[in-house]
Design a protein around this motif. Structure first.
Motif, mmCIF file in Angstrom:
data_model
loop_
_atom_site.group_PDB
_atom_site.id
_atom_site.type_symbol
_atom_site.label_atom_id
_atom_site.label_comp_id
_atom_site.label_asym_id
_atom_site.label_seq_id
_atom_site.Cartn_x
_atom_site.Cartn_y
_atom_site.Cartn_z
ATOM 1 N N SER A 72 4.601 6.013 -5.318
ATOM 2 C CA SER A 72 4.738 5.647 -6.485
ATOM 3 C C SER A 72 3.560 6.853 -6.548
ATOM 4 C CB SER A 72 4.279 4.370 -7.299
ATOM 5 O OG SER A 72 3.588 4.352 -7.292
ATOM 6 N N ASP A 73 2.888 7.012 -6.826
ATOM 7 C CA ASP A 73 1.587 8.478 -6.396
ATOM 8 C C ASP A 73 2.785 9.541 -6.229
ATOM 9 O OD1 ASP A 73 0.244 6.737 -7.544
ATOM 10 O OD2 ASP A 73 -1.230 6.522 -5.909
ATOM 11 N N ARG A 74 3.378 9.517 -5.319
ATOM 12 C CA ARG A 74 4.095 10.904 -4.350
ATOM 13 C C ARG A 74 3.767 12.178 -5.505
ATOM 14 N NH1 ARG A 74 8.973 10.486 -0.396
ATOM 15 N NH2 ARG A 74 8.229 12.127 0.640
ATOM 16 N N ALA A 75 3.995 12.340 -7.321
ATOM 17 C CA ALA A 75 4.165 13.117 -7.818
ATOM 18 C C ALA A 75 2.682 13.736 -7.154
ATOM 19 C CB ALA A 75 4.071 12.945 -9.052
ATOM 20 N N HIS A 76 1.451 13.115 -6.979
ATOM 21 C CA HIS A 76 0.075 13.631 -6.819
ATOM 22 C C HIS A 76 0.500 14.087 -5.868
ATOM 23 C CE1 HIS A 76 -0.525 12.456 -10.743
ATOM 24 N NE2 HIS A 76 0.205 11.264 -10.380
ATOM 25 N N SER A 77 0.613 14.070 -4.572
ATOM 26 C CA SER A 77 0.343 14.458 -2.996
ATOM 27 C C SER A 77 1.290 15.081 -2.210
ATOM 28 C CB SER A 77 0.043 12.750 -2.633
ATOM 29 O OG SER A 77 1.217 11.954 -2.649
ATOM 30 N N GLN B 239 2.801 1.800 -3.192
ATOM 31 C CA GLN B 239 2.051 2.082 -4.170
ATOM 32 C C GLN B 239 1.902 3.902 -3.417
ATOM 33 O OE1 GLN B 239 0.822 1.278 -7.280
ATOM 34 N NE2 GLN B 239 -0.018 3.593 -7.322
ATOM 35 N N ARG B 240 2.205 4.751 -2.759
ATOM 36 C CA ARG B 240 1.603 5.687 -2.777
ATOM 37 C C ARG B 240 2.955 6.901 -2.492
ATOM 38 N NH1 ARG B 240 -1.916 7.547 2.530
ATOM 39 N NH2 ARG B 240 -0.778 9.686 1.616
ATOM 40 N N TYR C 77 1.001 -1.384 -0.191
ATOM 41 C CA TYR C 77 0.122 -0.311 -0.067
ATOM 42 C C TYR C 77 0.826 1.227 -0.131
ATOM 43 C CZ TYR C 77 -2.937 3.570 1.778
ATOM 44 O OH TYR C 77 -3.398 5.205 2.198
#
Length: 99
Positions: free
Chosen positions: A84-89, A81-82, A78
């Motif tokens: 890897s999505d760091r560019a959006h947060s 995944q978060r 989990y």
């Protein structure tokens, strides 16, 4: 005290017998009045928050011991995944290092 920190596990049993475990950071207040006399460098000094890896990576052994390998693997998947999505947060810094 740092050998006992920074993680603590709390277990709560519901009336139907279901146990919920939460792993969180130790804080001075958790030690009651005696906590005032301890040195809290490991949780209150900004220099304690300069690791290059996230805590869930650097403390894998401790987390697996406290929660089990199966739970750790789910948590790591989990959080990976978060990450890897760091560019959006925008992750928030620990309160100790906030300006």
């Amino acid at each position: 005290m740092c050998w006992q920190l920074p993680l603590r596990r709390e277990d709560e049993t519901s009336p139907d017998g279901h146990v919920t475990s939460v792993i969180r950071e130790w804080e001075r207040r958790h030690w009651g009045g005696g906590g005032e006399e301890f040195a809290w460098w490991c949780t209150e000094d900004p220099a304690a928050f300069v690791g290059h890896d996230p805590v869930y990576v650097s403390m894998r052994t401790e987390l697996e011991t406290m929660a089990g390998t199966k739970v750790y693997k789910r948590l790591a998947a989990y959080l990976d995944q978060r990450m890897s999505d760091r560019a959006h947060s925008t992750p928030l810094p620990h309160p100790t290092v906030r300006r």
